[in-house]
Design a protein around this motif. Structure first.
Motif, short mmCIF file in Angstrom:
data_model
loop_
_atom_site.label_atom_id
_atom_site.label_comp_id
_atom_site.label_asym_id
_atom_site.label_seq_id
_atom_site.Cartn_x
_atom_site.Cartn_y
_atom_site.Cartn_z
N ASP A 183 0.79 -1.23 0.00
CA ASP A 183 0.00 0.00 0.00
C ASP A 183 0.82 1.28 0.00
OD1 ASP A 183 -2.52 -1.14 -0.11
OD2 ASP A 183 -2.61 -1.45 2.06
N HIS A 184 2.14 1.21 0.15
CA HIS A 184 2.95 2.41 0.02
C HIS A 184 3.06 2.84 -1.45
CE1 HIS A 184 5.41 -1.03 -0.66
NE2 HIS A 184 6.48 -0.35 -0.97
N THR A 185 2.93 1.86 -2.36
CA THR A 185 3.18 2.13 -3.78
C THR A 185 2.23 3.17 -4.39
OG1 THR A 185 4.31 0.05 -4.07
CG2 THR A 185 3.34 1.02 -6.05
N PRO A 186 0.92 3.13 -4.11
CA PRO A 186 0.07 4.21 -4.65
C PRO A 186 0.53 5.61 -4.21
CG PRO A 186 -1.29 2.41 -3.86
CD PRO A 186 0.12 2.09 -3.45
N TYR A 187 1.08 5.73 -3.02
CA TYR A 187 1.57 7.04 -2.56
C TYR A 187 2.85 7.40 -3.30
CZ TYR A 187 -1.82 6.46 1.16
OH TYR A 187 -2.99 6.29 1.85
N VAL A 188 3.75 6.42 -3.43
CA VAL A 188 5.00 6.63 -4.16
C VAL A 188 4.69 7.08 -5.59
CG1 VAL A 188 6.83 5.27 -5.26
CG2 VAL A 188 6.49 5.10 -2.79
N GLU A 189 3.71 6.44 -6.21
CA GLU A 189 3.37 6.78 -7.60
C GLU A 189 2.77 8.18 -7.72
OE1 GLU A 189 0.92 3.60 -9.05
OE2 GLU A 189 2.61 2.19 -9.13
N ASN A 190 2.24 8.68 -6.61
CA ASN A 190 1.68 10.04 -6.60
C ASN A 190 2.68 11.08 -6.09
OD1 ASN A 190 -1.28 10.29 -7.45
ND2 ASN A 190 -1.31 8.43 -6.21
#
Ligand SMILES: [Zn+2]
Length: 451
Positions: free
Chosen positions: A297-304
């Motif tokens: 779930d960190h990845t959606p933040y990283v992608e943003n």
């Protein structure tokens, strides 16, 4: 005579490889909160979550005893109870959206709900947000099996319990910045709850400075060996940024900044602060965004474009992940609470708490941090402006060799300029603001002024 020379050499090595310039004390308020993290509380949250039978995202939404709806209400009730002692600063709610069938992991229209608690910051000029996340949903063998038992004690009861425990302890304290505690759903369907929240944060310009994602961080052994490892936790962080790489790649190449992106800086920070406050725990940096074959779930933040990292236990036991509960050839499969190490989970939760507290108490990062490269010189001149919010007593200058994973020196100054007798060609530098109680901001890597 030979012996004396040898000792002298050793001393030189020690001096150049430690934080010899600055003595850093623990902040007593954070140390006290860390002490309050309870293995018993964590254990009780996990047993209660397991008792809902399954927390599959598409399981029963309205059954009071079984399924994701009951689990959501359990977390919401916990948050609401903590809110009573927060002086009106903690507000909890379920943030919902509708998932449409995708012919893969969602076979029917489903209401997704993230359980969110927001601990509002006390400084009206401070819009920073620090976020801790774990996923409440889980799965057994099939992600669309919403009927069979899926205990999900570790994946991700551990992360959800850590979020609840941090909310319990931190909500009776006040911080200038805002902290968001969230247990999401839809992780096993493709990180959908986290995408919903991260996309919203981007669209609404939330100033999220750090996301701590906790997923599978409460068990201490692998399925291949019986070696118990409950003194180390991994922090995963991306190297080259997923967001806006086209715009930044040239600068990253030119200055050798492939290990100095937001997420990697956050990983370095959580290692230092976590190890400052939690005994018998080493935070092990892994230089990749996530593990093979798995997402988080960190990845959606990283992608943003937000700084986000993932915490996971040192060794994973795949007999206990995404498995139906069954016994075969003497092996017990399934994510059962009997395989948890609640003392290890306590330390990992305390590591999260110490970081959230240190970040949210600190002043914001120094502004306009610059390194001067106007002329060839074997000195390094750094300059910066005061942070936008919060009071500082001074600043830390961080220094490391270009091949070092960690900051090796930390100098304190009350000025807004610092001249180091080291060549900028040979080291990396960064600047942090530090307040009266010693809480430091995230580091800022200097931009270049000159040619
Ligand atoms: Zn998980």
């Amino acid at each position: 005579m030979r012996k004396i020379t040898f000792i002298f050499c050793i001393q030189i090595i020690i001096v150049t490889h430690c934080f010899s310039q600055t003595i850093i004390n623990r902040d007593p308020e954070i140390a006290q909160m860390v002490k309050e993290v309870s293995a018993d509380s964590l254990q009780s949250y996990i047993y209660q979550m397991v008792n809902f039978g399954t927390r599959n995202t598409m399981s029963a939404a309205n059954d009071p005893q079984r399924g994701i709806g009951a689990a959501r209400n359990f977390v919401l009730n916990k948050f609401n109870n903590f809110a009573k002692k927060s002086g009106g600063r903690l507000a909890a709610f379920i943030d919902t959206t509708t998932l449409m069938p995708d012919k893969k992991r969602i076979d029917t229209a489903t209401l997704l709900g993230n359980v969110v608690a927001i601990l509002k910051g006390t400084d009206p000029n401070d819009n920073r947000i620090f976020l801790i996340s774990g996923h409440l949903d889980n799965m057994r063998g099939s992600p669309t099996d919403r009927i069979g038992d899926a205990p999900g004690a570790n994946d991700d009861g551990s992360g959800a319990a850590a979020v609840i425990e941090c909310a319990r302890i931190m909500s009776s304290h006040s911080f200038p910045a805002t902290i968001i505690f969230v247990t999401v759903s839809g992780e096993e369907q493709g990180l959908l709850g986290a995408y919903y929240m991260a996309n919203k944060a981007k669209k609404e310009n939330w100033n999220i400075e750090a996301v701590l994602n906790n997923d599978i961080m409460g068990s201490n052994n692998s399925n291949e060996t019986n070696i118990i490892d409950n003194t180390r936790i991994r922090v995963f962080s991306e190297g080259l940024p997923a967001y806006d790489l086209d715009k930044t790649a040239k600068q990253i190449r030119q200055f050798g900044l492939e290990n100095d992106g937001k997420a990697r800086q956050l990983a370095r920070y959580v290692k230092e602060i976590g190890e400052r406050y939690v005994e018998n725990l080493e935070v092990v940096m892994v230089y990749r965004n996530d593990r093979f074959l798995r997402g988080g779930d960190h990845t959606p933040y990283v992608e943003n474009g937000f700084a986000a990292v993932r915490f996971s236990e040192m060794n994973e036991n795949y007999n206990h992940q995404h498995k139906d509960v069954k016994k075969e050839n003497g092996i017990q499969y399934g994510d059962l609470p009997e395989f948890m190490d609640f003392e290890y989970l306590r330390k990992n939760t305390a590591m999260n708490l110490s970081n959230l507290a240190n970040l949210a108490k600190a002043a914001s990062m120094p502004e306009e941090v610059k390194i001067e490269v106007k002329k060839l010189s074997n000195n390094t001149l750094l300059s910066w402006n005061a942070p936008k919010s919060g009071k500082v007593k001074g600043y830390y200058i961080l220094q490391r060799e270009t091949t070092s994973a960690f900051w090796q020196k930390k100098y304190f100054t009350t000025e807004k300029e610092y001249l180091l007798p080291f060549s900028k060609d040979n080291y990396f530098f960064a600047v942090q603001s530090v307040n009266e109680s010693g809480n430091e901001s995230l580091p800022v890597v200097p931009g270049v002024v000159g040619r």
